[in-house]
Write a protein that holds these residues in place. Structure first.
Motif, PDB file in Angstrom:
ATOM      1  N   THR A 128       0.674  -1.309   0.121  1.00 30.98           N
ATOM      2  CA  THR A 128       0.159  -0.113   0.241  1.00 30.98           C
ATOM      3  C   THR A 128       1.012   1.246   0.012  1.00 30.98           C
ATOM      4  O   THR A 128       0.628   2.229  -0.624  1.00 30.98           O
ATOM      5  CB  THR A 128      -0.956  -0.008   1.237  1.00 30.98           C
ATOM      6  OG1 THR A 128      -1.805  -1.264   1.297  1.00 30.98           O
ATOM      7  CG2 THR A 128      -1.848   1.273   1.092  1.00 30.98           C
ATOM      8  N   ALA A 129       2.029   1.381   0.896  1.00 28.75           N
ATOM      9  CA  ALA A 129       2.802   2.479   0.966  1.00 28.75           C
ATOM     10  C   ALA A 129       3.385   2.571  -0.471  1.00 28.75           C
ATOM     11  O   ALA A 129       3.646   3.881  -0.759  1.00 28.75           O
ATOM     12  CB  ALA A 129       3.715   2.221   2.006  1.00 28.75           C
ATOM     13  N   LEU A 132       0.965   4.252  -2.736  1.00 30.63           N
ATOM     14  CA  LEU A 132       0.737   5.284  -2.585  1.00 30.63           C
ATOM     15  C   LEU A 132       2.006   6.454  -3.036  1.00 30.63           C
ATOM     16  O   LEU A 132       1.811   7.547  -3.427  1.00 30.63           O
ATOM     17  CB  LEU A 132       0.192   5.575  -0.973  1.00 30.63           C
ATOM     18  CG  LEU A 132      -1.177   5.031  -0.672  1.00 30.63           C
ATOM     19  CD1 LEU A 132      -1.047   5.231   0.694  1.00 30.63           C
ATOM     20  CD2 LEU A 132      -2.131   5.716  -1.537  1.00 30.63           C
ATOM     21  N   PHE A 141       4.613   8.297   6.174  1.00 29.96           N
ATOM     22  CA  PHE A 141       3.911   7.030   6.419  1.00 29.96           C
ATOM     23  C   PHE A 141       4.458   6.675   8.282  1.00 29.96           C
ATOM     24  O   PHE A 141       4.999   5.503   8.141  1.00 29.96           O
ATOM     25  CB  PHE A 141       4.647   5.987   5.567  1.00 29.96           C
ATOM     26  CG  PHE A 141       4.251   6.280   4.119  1.00 29.96           C
ATOM     27  CD1 PHE A 141       3.245   6.057   3.854  1.00 29.96           C
ATOM     28  CD2 PHE A 141       5.339   6.860   3.272  1.00 29.96           C
ATOM     29  CE1 PHE A 141       2.700   6.444   2.419  1.00 29.96           C
ATOM     30  CE2 PHE A 141       5.081   6.943   1.821  1.00 29.96           C
ATOM     31  CZ  PHE A 141       3.755   6.745   1.531  1.00 29.96           C
ATOM     32  N   TYR A 194      -4.933   0.607   9.426  1.00 33.62           N
ATOM     33  CA  TYR A 194      -3.894   0.951   8.410  1.00 33.62           C
ATOM     34  C   TYR A 194      -4.816   1.172   6.996  1.00 33.62           C
ATOM     35  O   TYR A 194      -4.395   2.272   6.154  1.00 33.62           O
ATOM     36  CB  TYR A 194      -2.798   0.040   8.238  1.00 33.62           C
ATOM     37  CG  TYR A 194      -1.748   0.549   7.201  1.00 33.62           C
ATOM     38  CD1 TYR A 194      -0.505   1.235   7.639  1.00 33.62           C
ATOM     39  CD2 TYR A 194      -1.816   0.231   5.920  1.00 33.62           C
ATOM     40  CE1 TYR A 194       0.257   1.777   6.730  1.00 33.62           C
ATOM     41  CE2 TYR A 194      -0.907   0.602   4.836  1.00 33.62           C
ATOM     42  CZ  TYR A 194       0.127   1.152   5.250  1.00 33.62           C
ATOM     43  OH  TYR A 194       0.964   1.734   4.398  1.00 33.62           O
ATOM     44  N   ALA A 198      -5.595   4.674   5.019  1.00 31.39           N
ATOM     45  CA  ALA A 198      -5.181   4.566   3.447  1.00 31.39           C
ATOM     46  C   ALA A 198      -6.294   5.039   2.645  1.00 31.39           C
ATOM     47  O   ALA A 198      -6.191   5.804   1.559  1.00 31.39           O
ATOM     48  CB  ALA A 198      -4.472   3.246   3.186  1.00 31.39           C
ATOM     49  N   TRP A 220       0.348   7.126  10.308  1.00 28.77           N
ATOM     50  CA  TRP A 220      -0.343   5.826   9.922  1.00 28.77           C
ATOM     51  C   TRP A 220      -0.602   4.874  11.297  1.00 28.77           C
ATOM     52  O   TRP A 220       0.515   4.352  11.509  1.00 28.77           O
ATOM     53  CB  TRP A 220       0.583   5.331   8.885  1.00 28.77           C
ATOM     54  CG  TRP A 220       0.529   5.976   7.487  1.00 28.77           C
ATOM     55  CD1 TRP A 220       0.928   7.228   7.351  1.00 28.77           C
ATOM     56  CD2 TRP A 220      -0.127   5.281   6.515  1.00 28.77           C
ATOM     57  NE1 TRP A 220       0.413   7.294   5.972  1.00 28.77           N
ATOM     58  CE2 TRP A 220      -0.048   6.515   5.452  1.00 28.77           C
ATOM     59  CE3 TRP A 220      -0.839   4.097   6.104  1.00 28.77           C
ATOM     60  CZ2 TRP A 220      -0.718   6.195   4.258  1.00 28.77           C
ATOM     61  CZ3 TRP A 220      -1.352   3.964   4.917  1.00 28.77           C
ATOM     62  CH2 TRP A 220      -1.107   5.004   3.960  1.00 28.77           C
TER      63      TRP A 220
END
Length: 220
Positions: A128-129, A132, A141, A194, A198, A220
């Motif tokens: 996910t990070a 993004l 983050f 998280y 997100a 986060w």
């Protein structure tokens, strides 16, 4: 007689104005050195567990935990927080904890479901990070309180599990069970949190009217 200028005008012989300032090497800062030392301890700790030298592994784990605590304290006291340290610290944590969870699971000491939850959460967060980072302008983050509580729970859990392999005392076994349950709960809770954060931040990115709020993103 030639006089050296002390004014900021670099047309004189002002050495301070001409000389370029030196940038401190972030690798030389004490917190980053401690973090690198913690990374170097990881393979020795894993080898000790594989060789079933659990007393040695427990001592090495305590040393790694102490170094981690000193790392954070020195970063605040000496004001030596660097961008490199912000990346190295979670890498050291994940390398140490994930390796131990994996090895202890393969040795039959921990249940596979715990390793699946821990690795599943970490892989999901990483992907996910990464998405993004590459598709948006989001760069913050930092872990949330739930994330920090989960990391602390994992550290205590590994320590108690190693201690239980040395001392077969009832209170250690009870602490082991309690910490494993806490780790499972916090892993699931922090993972859902998280995902929720997100989704909220992705919504802010896709909404042109909310771009100003990205300047103060949530943790986060």
């Amino acid at each position: 007689m030639l006089l050296m200028s002390t004014s900021p005008d670099i047309t004189g012989l002002n050495i301070h104005a001409v000389a370029s300032p030196r940038r401190a090497n972030p690798l030389r800062s004490a917190p980053n050195v401690l973090t690198l030392l913690r990374i170097c301890l990881a393979p020795f700790l894993v080898f000790s567990v594989v060789d079933r030298r659990f007393a040695v592994a427990f001592v090495l784990f305590l040393i790694a935990a102490l170094i981690d605590a000193m790392d954070g304290l020195l970063a605040r006291w000496l004001r030596q927080r660097t961008q490199l340290g912000q990346y190295l610290d979670p890498v050291a944590d994940k390398l140490l904890l994930s390796s131990l969870f994996l090895v202890l699971t393969q040795m039959g000491i921990l249940e596979p479901r715990i390793a699946v939850l821990v690795f599943g959460r970490d892989i999901g967060m990483l992907l996910t990070a990464l998405i993004l980072y590459t598709t948006t302008n989001l760069r913050d983050f930092r872990p949330s309180l739930l994330g920090k509580a989960n990391s602390f729970s994992q550290v205590v859990t590994i320590g108690v599990v190693l201690l239980n392999l040395i001392y077969q005392e009832p209170w250690v076994a009870e602490a082991r069970t309690a910490m494993l349950d806490a780790t499972i709960f916090l892993t699931v809770a922090s993972g859902f949190h998280y995902a929720w954060v997100a989704s909220q931040r992705i919504g802010l990115v896709t909404d042109p009217g909310e771009t100003a709020s990205l300047r103060n993103p949530r943790k986060w």
